[in-house]
Design a protein around this motif. Structure first.
Motif, PDB file in Angstrom:
ATOM      1  N   LYS A  88      32.633  78.111 -53.121  1.00 30.79           N
ATOM      2  CA  LYS A  88      31.764  77.525 -54.144  1.00 30.79           C
ATOM      3  C   LYS A  88      32.685  77.042 -55.264  1.00 30.79           C
ATOM      4  CE  LYS A  88      27.301  79.620 -53.341  1.00 30.79           C
ATOM      5  NZ  LYS A  88      26.096  80.188 -53.985  1.00 30.79           N
ATOM      6  N   SER A  89      33.098  75.799 -55.169  1.00 28.62           N
ATOM      7  CA  SER A  89      34.156  75.306 -56.046  1.00 28.62           C
ATOM      8  C   SER A  89      33.721  75.176 -57.503  1.00 28.62           C
ATOM      9  CB  SER A  89      34.698  73.971 -55.532  1.00 28.62           C
ATOM     10  OG  SER A  89      33.665  73.048 -55.281  1.00 28.62           O
ATOM     11  N   HIS A  90      32.407  75.073 -57.779  1.00 31.28           N
ATOM     12  CA  HIS A  90      31.968  75.035 -59.180  1.00 31.28           C
ATOM     13  C   HIS A  90      32.158  76.401 -59.840  1.00 31.28           C
ATOM     14  CE1 HIS A  90      28.579  75.820 -56.516  1.00 31.28           C
ATOM     15  NE2 HIS A  90      27.930  76.410 -57.477  1.00 31.28           N
ATOM     16  N   ILE A  91      32.094  77.483 -59.066  1.00 26.42           N
ATOM     17  CA  ILE A  91      32.427  78.798 -59.607  1.00 26.42           C
ATOM     18  C   ILE A  91      33.946  78.951 -59.676  1.00 26.42           C
ATOM     19  CG2 ILE A  91      32.124  81.284 -59.333  1.00 26.42           C
ATOM     20  CD1 ILE A  91      29.566  79.749 -59.966  1.00 26.42           C
ATOM     21  N   GLY A  92      34.638  78.376 -58.705  1.00 32.46           N
ATOM     22  CA  GLY A  92      36.092  78.380 -58.752  1.00 32.46           C
ATOM     23  C   GLY A  92      36.645  77.688 -59.989  1.00 32.46           C
ATOM     24  N   ALA A  93      35.927  76.671 -60.486  1.00 29.28           N
ATOM     25  CA  ALA A  93      36.372  75.989 -61.705  1.00 29.28           C
ATOM     26  C   ALA A  93      36.406  76.951 -62.888  1.00 29.28           C
ATOM     27  CB  ALA A  93      35.451  74.805 -62.010  1.00 29.28           C
ATOM     28  N   LEU A  94      35.451  77.873 -62.939  1.00 29.88           N
ATOM     29  CA  LEU A  94      35.452  78.873 -64.015  1.00 29.88           C
ATOM     30  C   LEU A  94      36.683  79.759 -63.902  1.00 29.88           C
ATOM     31  CD1 LEU A  94      31.687  79.989 -63.981  1.00 29.88           C
ATOM     32  CD2 LEU A  94      32.755  78.107 -65.234  1.00 29.88           C
ATOM     33  N   LYS A  95      36.997  80.182 -62.680  1.00 27.05           N
ATOM     34  CA  LYS A  95      38.188  81.002 -62.457  1.00 27.05           C
ATOM     35  C   LYS A  95      39.448  80.250 -62.874  1.00 27.05           C
ATOM     36  CE  LYS A  95      40.825  84.241 -60.538  1.00 27.05           C
ATOM     37  NZ  LYS A  95      41.171  85.453 -61.311  1.00 27.05           N
ATOM     38  N   SER A  96      39.524  78.956 -62.530  1.00 28.34           N
ATOM     39  CA  SER A  96      40.684  78.149 -62.901  1.00 28.34           C
ATOM     40  C   SER A  96      40.867  78.108 -64.413  1.00 28.34           C
ATOM     41  CB  SER A  96      40.528  76.727 -62.361  1.00 28.34           C
ATOM     42  OG  SER A  96      40.500  76.714 -60.954  1.00 28.34           O
ATOM     43  N   CYS A  97      39.769  77.942 -65.145  1.00 31.51           N
ATOM     44  CA  CYS A  97      39.844  77.865 -66.607  1.00 31.51           C
ATOM     45  C   CYS A  97      40.207  79.219 -67.220  1.00 31.51           C
ATOM     46  CB  CYS A  97      38.520  77.367 -67.174  1.00 31.51           C
ATOM     47  SG  CYS A  97      38.128  75.656 -66.750  1.00 31.51           S
ATOM     48  N   LEU A  98      39.608  80.288 -66.710  1.00 25.54           N
ATOM     49  CA  LEU A  98      39.927  81.623 -67.226  1.00 25.54           C
ATOM     50  C   LEU A  98      41.392  81.955 -66.978  1.00 25.54           C
ATOM     51  CD1 LEU A  98      36.648  83.337 -66.055  1.00 25.54           C
ATOM     52  CD2 LEU A  98      37.419  83.240 -68.437  1.00 25.54           C
ATOM     53  N   ASP A  99      41.894  81.604 -65.811  1.00 30.87           N
ATOM     54  CA  ASP A  99      43.314  81.842 -65.524  1.00 30.87           C
ATOM     55  C   ASP A  99      44.206  81.024 -66.456  1.00 30.87           C
ATOM     56  OD1 ASP A  99      42.672  83.593 -63.499  1.00 30.87           O
ATOM     57  OD2 ASP A  99      43.059  82.167 -61.872  1.00 30.87           O
ATOM     58  N   TYR A 100      43.807  79.778 -66.704  1.00 28.91           N
ATOM     59  CA  TYR A 100      44.600  78.917 -67.579  1.00 28.91           C
ATOM     60  C   TYR A 100      44.709  79.506 -68.981  1.00 28.91           C
ATOM     61  CZ  TYR A 100      45.938  74.903 -70.418  1.00 28.91           C
ATOM     62  OH  TYR A 100      46.573  74.078 -71.313  1.00 28.91           O
ATOM     63  N   PHE A 101      43.610  80.078 -69.474  1.00 29.71           N
ATOM     64  CA  PHE A 101      43.601  80.673 -70.814  1.00 29.71           C
ATOM     65  C   PHE A 101      44.095  82.120 -70.819  1.00 29.71           C
ATOM     66  CE2 PHE A 101      40.114  77.450 -71.642  1.00 29.71           C
ATOM     67  CZ  PHE A 101      40.870  76.670 -72.502  1.00 29.71           C
ATOM     68  N   ASN A 102      44.535  82.609 -69.646  1.00 29.03           N
ATOM     69  CA  ASN A 102      45.022  83.990 -69.521  1.00 29.03           C
ATOM     70  C   ASN A 102      43.974  85.013 -69.957  1.00 29.03           C
ATOM     71  OD1 ASN A 102      47.707  83.383 -68.567  1.00 29.03           O
ATOM     72  ND2 ASN A 102      48.199  82.690 -70.645  1.00 29.03           N
ATOM     73  N   ILE A 103      42.730  84.738 -69.585  1.00 22.33           N
ATOM     74  CA  ILE A 103      41.645  85.687 -69.841  1.00 22.33           C
ATOM     75  C   ILE A 103      41.511  86.551 -68.592  1.00 22.33           C
ATOM     76  CG2 ILE A 103      39.183  85.950 -70.336  1.00 22.33           C
ATOM     77  CD1 ILE A 103      39.298  83.209 -71.718  1.00 22.33           C
ATOM     78  N   PRO A 104      41.783  87.841 -68.687  1.00 19.47           N
ATOM     79  CA  PRO A 104      41.843  88.704 -67.496  1.00 19.47           C
ATOM     80  C   PRO A 104      40.471  89.088 -66.972  1.00 19.47           C
ATOM     81  CG  PRO A 104      42.289  90.008 -69.457  1.00 19.47           C
ATOM     82  CD  PRO A 104      42.123  88.580 -69.925  1.00 19.47           C
ATOM     83  N   VAL A 105      39.961  88.302 -66.057  1.00 20.12           N
ATOM     84  CA  VAL A 105      38.638  88.529 -65.467  1.00 20.12           C
ATOM     85  C   VAL A 105      38.770  88.443 -63.948  1.00 20.12           C
ATOM     86  CG1 VAL A 105      36.260  87.696 -65.325  1.00 20.12           C
ATOM     87  CG2 VAL A 105      37.499  87.536 -67.488  1.00 20.12           C
ATOM     88  N   SER A 106      38.195  89.412 -63.240  1.00 19.62           N
ATOM     89  CA  SER A 106      38.280  89.398 -61.787  1.00 19.62           C
ATOM     90  C   SER A 106      37.384  88.314 -61.195  1.00 19.62           C
ATOM     91  CB  SER A 106      37.875  90.759 -61.212  1.00 19.62           C
ATOM     92  OG  SER A 106      36.476  90.968 -61.364  1.00 19.62           O
ATOM     93  N   SER A 107      37.690  87.919 -59.973  1.00 23.34           N
ATOM     94  CA  SER A 107      36.851  86.942 -59.277  1.00 23.34           C
ATOM     95  C   SER A 107      35.428  87.458 -59.135  1.00 23.34           C
ATOM     96  CB  SER A 107      37.443  86.641 -57.895  1.00 23.34           C
ATOM     97  OG  SER A 107      38.701  86.018 -58.013  1.00 23.34           O
TER      98      SER A 107
END
Length: 355
Positions: free
Chosen positions: A16-35
């Protein structure tokens, strides 16, 4: 030539790439959130959506509402997600192009749907004078031409710049499988967003909102969006089983829908387990029970996934025994999902009662 590039902004490979986009942004901002936390707190871990023809995965979901929920995780998401006639469509293409460049110049991530792959969301990591540079399931992964710019006027047109896709288009083989399937002269669908970091909400507030969205969307049953009919919740499983009985679903989409449902329920199980550890008291106990229930649903989808592994042929499922086995599996999952709905309602009530 590439004028602006965000280093460290990569495509997260959720199906589900629209949810993956959220993961990409959180990783970019170094916000530690699990998948799992992303899937759960967006509400998507608990949703089931299919279209009337069982041929359009990853669309018809309440994406804008899920992007609003992402604020609870630490993301402020702004942008476009709309159908438009020809004149408005071209105006929105130009406006999206300006907004995307402005965001990237500020070091903010951008993502878009229907940019280089139909039904899919791609991350936009840069731009030049002519258009966007993206990473996706197909674009930006190293094959010939895949890292070329996508002209800004192709937003909403599923334009992959790679040599293979360009040849398919020239040969007439190309087919638009995306959100918008009408005459391009009539307009189209624009979906592009840019993201800023914000302070996240407390876990209880986030959980309550995510459960409310999932419950309300699954209750919709049947609805229209973008000229298509969609089914949610129990009605989605009914439509899915009907497509198997009539042998109208292709093996490719059987595998696709099964795979994304297995992915979401796997993360539902993991999310609820993680949430049980974060909360205490009765809510923690009920979250643990809910996690076990979703483990059963995950296992049921895993078995169906073994029957229809990714990826299947673009053709009807000719084996009647295979179709019958799939119907029986989906009927069992439907029952578990109805029980899950009651479990989620109880969790939502517990979140509210703590106020």
């Amino acid at each position: 030539m590439l004028k602006m590039k965000l280093d460290g902004y990569r495509f997260s490979g959720f199906h589900k790439s629209h949810i993956g986009a959220l993961k990409s942004c959180l990783d970019y901002f170094n916000i530690p959130v699990s998948s799992a936390w992303i899937y759960g707190m967006s509400g998507n871990a608990f949703m089931t959506v299919v279209d009337d023809r069982l041929s359009a995965p990853n669309i018809g979901e309440p994406e804008e509402e899920m992007f609003t929920l992402a604020r609870h995780l630490g993301l402020d998401i702004r942008g476009f997600h709309t159908f438009a006639d020809k004149i408005e469509f071209e105006r929105l293409q130009r406006e999206a192009w300006a907004k995307a460049r402005s965001a990237l110049d500020q070091g903010l991530p951008v993502f878009a749907k229907e940019l280089d792959l139909g039904n899919e969301t791609s991350v936009v990591y840069g731009y030049d004078d002519t258009g966007y540079y993206s990473y996706s399931w197909h674009g930006g992964n190293g094959h010939e031409g895949s890292d070329n710019a996508i002209p800004w006027s192709k937003l909403g047109r599923n334009y992959c710049p790679c040599a293979s896709c360009r040849e398919r288009e020239r040969s007439g083989e190309w087919a638009n499988d995306g959100v918008y399937t009408g005459d391009p002269e009539e307009g189209g669908f624009i979906s592009l967003h840019w993201v800023s970091p914000v302070e996240p909400s407390d876990d209880r507030t986030a959980l309550r909102a995510a459960l409310a969205l999932a419950l309300n969307h699954n209750k919709r049953g049947t609805y229209k969006w973008g000229g298509r009919t969609f089914y949610s919740g129990a009605a989605a499983f009914d439509r899915w089983m009907d497509s198997l009985r009539s042998n109208t679903i292709h093996g490719f989409y059987m595998g696709y829908f099964t795979d994304i449902c297995h992915e979401s329920r796997r993360f539902a199980h993991l999310f609820l387990s993680e949430a049980a550890d974060r909360f205490d008291g009765v809510l923690s106990e009920e979250l643990g029970r809910a996690s076990e229930h979703y483990r059963q649903i995950q296992e049921a989808f895993r078995s169906l996934n073994q029957l229809f592994p990714w990826s299947q042929p673009h053709a009807p499922i000719e084996d009647p025994d295979r179709r019958r086995e799939a119907i029986e599996a989906l009927a069992g999952i439907r029952g578990l999902e109805i029980e899950a709905h009651d479990i989620l309602e109880k969790l939502h009530d517990l979140c509210c009662s703590a106020d």
